[in-house]
Design an enzyme around this catalytic site. Structure first.
Site, mmCIF file in Angstrom:
data_model
loop_
_atom_site.group_PDB
_atom_site.id
_atom_site.type_symbol
_atom_site.label_atom_id
_atom_site.label_comp_id
_atom_site.label_asym_id
_atom_site.label_seq_id
_atom_site.Cartn_x
_atom_site.Cartn_y
_atom_site.Cartn_z
ATOM 1 N N GLU A 290 0.811 -1.219 0.000
ATOM 2 C CA GLU A 290 0.000 0.000 0.000
ATOM 3 C C GLU A 290 0.845 1.270 0.000
ATOM 4 O OE1 GLU A 290 -2.239 -0.373 3.613
ATOM 5 O OE2 GLU A 290 -3.588 -1.894 2.813
ATOM 6 N N GLY A 292 1.927 4.954 -0.678
ATOM 7 C CA GLY A 292 1.267 6.199 -1.054
ATOM 8 C C GLY A 292 2.333 7.219 -1.403
ATOM 9 N N ARG A 293 2.916 7.777 -0.346
ATOM 10 C CA ARG A 293 3.933 8.814 -0.499
ATOM 11 C C ARG A 293 5.021 8.457 -1.506
ATOM 12 N NH1 ARG A 293 5.179 12.157 3.766
ATOM 13 N NH2 ARG A 293 4.164 10.621 5.105
ATOM 14 N N TYR A 333 3.496 18.750 10.621
ATOM 15 C CA TYR A 333 4.504 17.766 11.028
ATOM 16 C C TYR A 333 5.897 18.371 11.143
ATOM 17 C CZ TYR A 333 0.971 14.918 8.493
ATOM 18 O OH TYR A 333 -0.174 14.369 7.989
ATOM 19 N N CYS A 360 -3.671 34.035 8.423
ATOM 20 C CA CYS A 360 -3.531 34.669 9.730
ATOM 21 C C CYS A 360 -3.273 33.644 10.828
ATOM 22 C CB CYS A 360 -4.777 35.480 10.039
ATOM 23 S SG CYS A 360 -5.094 36.680 8.757
ATOM 24 N N TYR A 389 0.159 14.073 0.244
ATOM 25 C CA TYR A 389 -0.377 14.764 1.417
ATOM 26 C C TYR A 389 -0.280 16.282 1.257
ATOM 27 C CZ TYR A 389 -0.001 9.988 2.948
ATOM 28 O OH TYR A 389 -0.120 8.619 3.003
HETATM 29 C C1 LIG Z 1 -1.708 6.190 4.988
HETATM 30 C C2 LIG Z 1 -1.722 4.734 4.778
HETATM 31 C C3 LIG Z 1 -0.935 4.159 3.780
HETATM 32 C C4 LIG Z 1 0.037 4.939 2.934
HETATM 33 O O1 LIG Z 1 1.102 5.418 3.682
HETATM 34 P P1 LIG Z 1 2.351 6.089 2.905
HETATM 35 O O2 LIG Z 1 3.242 6.521 4.006
HETATM 36 O O3 LIG Z 1 1.830 7.235 2.140
HETATM 37 O O4 LIG Z 1 2.953 5.042 2.057
HETATM 38 C C5 LIG Z 1 -1.049 2.798 3.567
HETATM 39 N N1 LIG Z 1 -1.881 2.032 4.304
HETATM 40 C C6 LIG Z 1 -2.648 2.560 5.295
HETATM 41 C C7 LIG Z 1 -3.538 1.672 6.068
HETATM 42 C C8 LIG Z 1 -2.590 3.923 5.565
HETATM 43 O O5 LIG Z 1 -3.337 4.441 6.547
#
Ligand SMILES: *Cc1c(COP(=O)(O)O)cnc(C)c1O
Length: 431
Positions: A290, A292-293, A333, A360, A389
C-alpha cells in the site's frame, strides 16, 4: 538547522524538476509557462515519475504474487488514480468518498480495492460490499460485527483481513507512527487468533488475509521486516487453525528523502522488498502493498509566486501566494520541503528568511531560517516533493480557493483540476 540551497537541488534524479536553460522545468515543461497559463498557487505532477515509481515496485516484487494497492489518501486526484489504475494498480481506500473516486477513475480496479480505516460507517461498508472490493481491513471486533451485519443484510459475503498491531516502533514523526499498542490503529496481534475463530460463526464473513501498517515516512526498512515476521507467524497459526488465508497486506509507509541529498529510489525499493522478503520467509501468500507517499511525493511540486519580502527587526520574511491551507505539512509535522527559485540563481548569494503564506496564523510557514537565493516580488518559487499529502490535505481556511492541478506527460500539460473560485466556496451554504 540551516539548509544550504544547492544549485544541484533540482537536478537530483529522484525528482522530475530540473533546470533547463536556467528555468525550472517539470520534465519538458517550463514552470514559467505553467504559471502564465494556469496561475499560482499551482500543483504540478509528472506522470512519468509516478509510472516509474510504480514500476519499481512491480519489478522489485516480480518474484511474488502481489498487488500494489496505491494509498489514495496520499493524492486522490482522479487523473492520477486513472494513470495508476491503467498501469494495473489496486487501491487502498479509507472512506466511501475514496471508493467513489476509484469507481470514477478506473472502474475495473474496484475488485483490487482494500478498505482500511478505524471508523468505517455502515453506508461505506455497504457501498464497498456492492462494489465487490477485494478485502476489508478490519480494525476492531465491533467493526467486524458491523461488517457481518451489513454483509448479511445485503446477502454478500465479506472478505476480511484483521489489521493487526504488531507493536513495532517505526521511528517516524509521532503523528504518522501507527504500529505501537499505544496507537488507535489495529488489533493487538496477541488476540487476533481468537477473533478469526469467532468470525467463522458468521457465514457472511470470509477470513481472507492479515494486514499491518506501521506508519508513514519510514526510512529504515528493519521495522517492516520485524512487523512482517510477526504477521507471517500469525498466518501460519491461522492456517493451522483451519483458516484459508490468501493475502498478506504489508501496508505502506516507505519514506522518501525530502532533503537535497541524492536519493536512490530504486535502491530504496529493493531494500524494502528484501526486508519484506526476510519477514515473509517461505510464506507464499499473495502480497498486498500500500505505498502512497513513495509513488507520488517526489512527482509533485507546489508552484507559488512571491508577493512580498518584508523585514521585521532582524528577520526577513518571504511572503508567497501559497499558504498552509494549500500545503499543511510544514505546519502539521514540521516537515521539510526544499524550496527553489524557478529562475536558476546565477550567483551564490543567499539570504536567510522565513518563507510564509498570507494566512492569519503564525503556524503558516513553509520554512524557517532557510538559506534561499535572493528573490523579489513577482518571482516564482517551487516547493518540491509536494505530491503526497499536499492537495489532499488542502483546505479553504481564510476563504482561500484551493489551487489548480496539472499533470505533465512529457511535453504535454493536462489541467486535471481547475482552480476553485470564490463562488465554489459558497455553493453549499444556505443564507
Ligand atoms: C496512509 C496509509 C498508507 C500509505 O502510507 P504512505 O506513508 O503514504 O505510504 C497505507 N496504508 C494505510 C492503512 C494507511 O493508513
Amino acid at each position: 538547522m540551516k539548509k544550504k540551497i544547492a544549485a544541484a537541488t533540482a537536478t537530483v534524479a529522484s525528482r522530475p524538476f530540473v533546470y533547463r536553460n536556467r528555468v525550472l522545468h517539470c520534465d519538458h515543461v517550463s514552470l514559467n509557462a505553467l504559471a502564465e497559463g494556469y496561475g499560482t498557487p499551482l500543483y504540478i505532477y509528472s506522470a512519468s515519475q509516478i509510472s516509474e515509481r510504480f514500476q519499481l515496485f512491480q519489478t522489485a516484487f516480480a518474484s511474488r504474487p502481489h498487488t500494489v494497492c496505491y494509498a489514495v489518501k496520499a493524492n486522490s486526484s482522479l487523473a492520477i488514480l486513472r494513470l495508476l489504475g491503467r498501469l494495473g494498480a489496486g487501491f487502498d481506500i479509507v472512506s466511501g468518498g475514496e471508493l467513489e473516486r476509484v469507481r470514477r477513475a478506473h472502474k475495473p480496479a474496484l475488485r483490487k480495492v482494500v478498505f482500511s480505516g478505524v471508523g468505517k460507517q455502515a453506508w461505506e461498508i455497504d457501498a464497498a460490499l456492492k462494489a465487490d472490493i477485494l478485502q476489508f481491513n478490519v480494525e476492531s471486533v465491533q467493526e467486524l460485527d458491523l461488517l457481518a451485519a451489513r454483509a448479511q443484510k445485503l446477502g454478500i459475503r465479506a472478505r476480511f483481513a484483521l489489521r493487526v498491531n504488531p507493536d513495532v516502533f517505526a521511528e517516524t514523526h509521532p503523528y504518522i507512527s501507527t504500529g505501537l499498542s499505544e496507537h488507535k490503529f489495529g488489533i493487538d496481534i496477541k488476540v487476533a487468533r481468537a477473533i478469526y475463530r469467532r468470525a467463522t460463526k458468521s457465514k457472511w464473513l470470509e477470513p481472507y488475509g492479515v494486514s499491518v501498517h506501521i506508519g508513514s515516512q519510514i526510512r529504515k526498512v528493519d521495522p517492516f521486516a520485524a512487523a512482517l515476521a510477526r504477521v507471517t507467524e500469525l498466518v501460519s497459526q491461522l492456517r493451522r487453525d483451519g483458516h484459508d488465508i490468501r493475502t498478506i497486506d504489508a501496508g505502506g509507509g516507505l519514506g522518501i528523502d525530502y532533503s537535497d541529498a541524492p536519493f536512490d529510489a530504486p535502491h530504496q525499493v529493493d531494500r524494502y522488498a528484501a526486508a519484506l522478503g526476510k519477514g515473509l520467509a517461505n510464506e507464499t501468500a499473495h502480497i498486498l502493498l500500500e505505498p502512497g507517499r513513495f509513488l507520488v511525493a517526489q512527482a509533485g511540486a507546489l508552484l507559488t509566486q512571491v508577493l512580498g519580502v518584508k523585514k521585521n527587526g532582524s528577520k526577513t520574511f518571504i511572503i508567497t501566494d501559497a499558504a498552509m491551507n494549500d500545503l499543511i505539512r510544514p505546519a502539521l509535522y514540521h516537515a521539510h520541503h526544499e524550496i527553489v527559485p524557478v529562475r536558476q540563481p546565477t550567483g551564490k548569494a543567499v539570504i536567510t528568511a522565513d518563507i510564509v503564506g498570507p494566512v492569519c496564523e503564525s503556524g503558516d510557514f513553509f520554512a524557517r531560517d532557510r538559506a534561499i537565493a535572493q528573490v523579489k516580488p513577482g518571482d516564482l518559487v517551487a516547493l518540491l516533493d509536494a505530491g503526497a499529502y499536499g492537495m489532499t490535505q488542502a483546505s479553504n481556511y481564510n476563504s482561500r480557493p484551493r489551487p489548480a492541478e496539472v499533470l505533465i506527460e512529457g511535453t504535454k500539460t493536462i489541467l486535471t483540476r481547475r482552480r476553485e473560485t470564490i463562488r465554489d466556496l459558497m455553493t453549499t451554504e444556505i443564507l
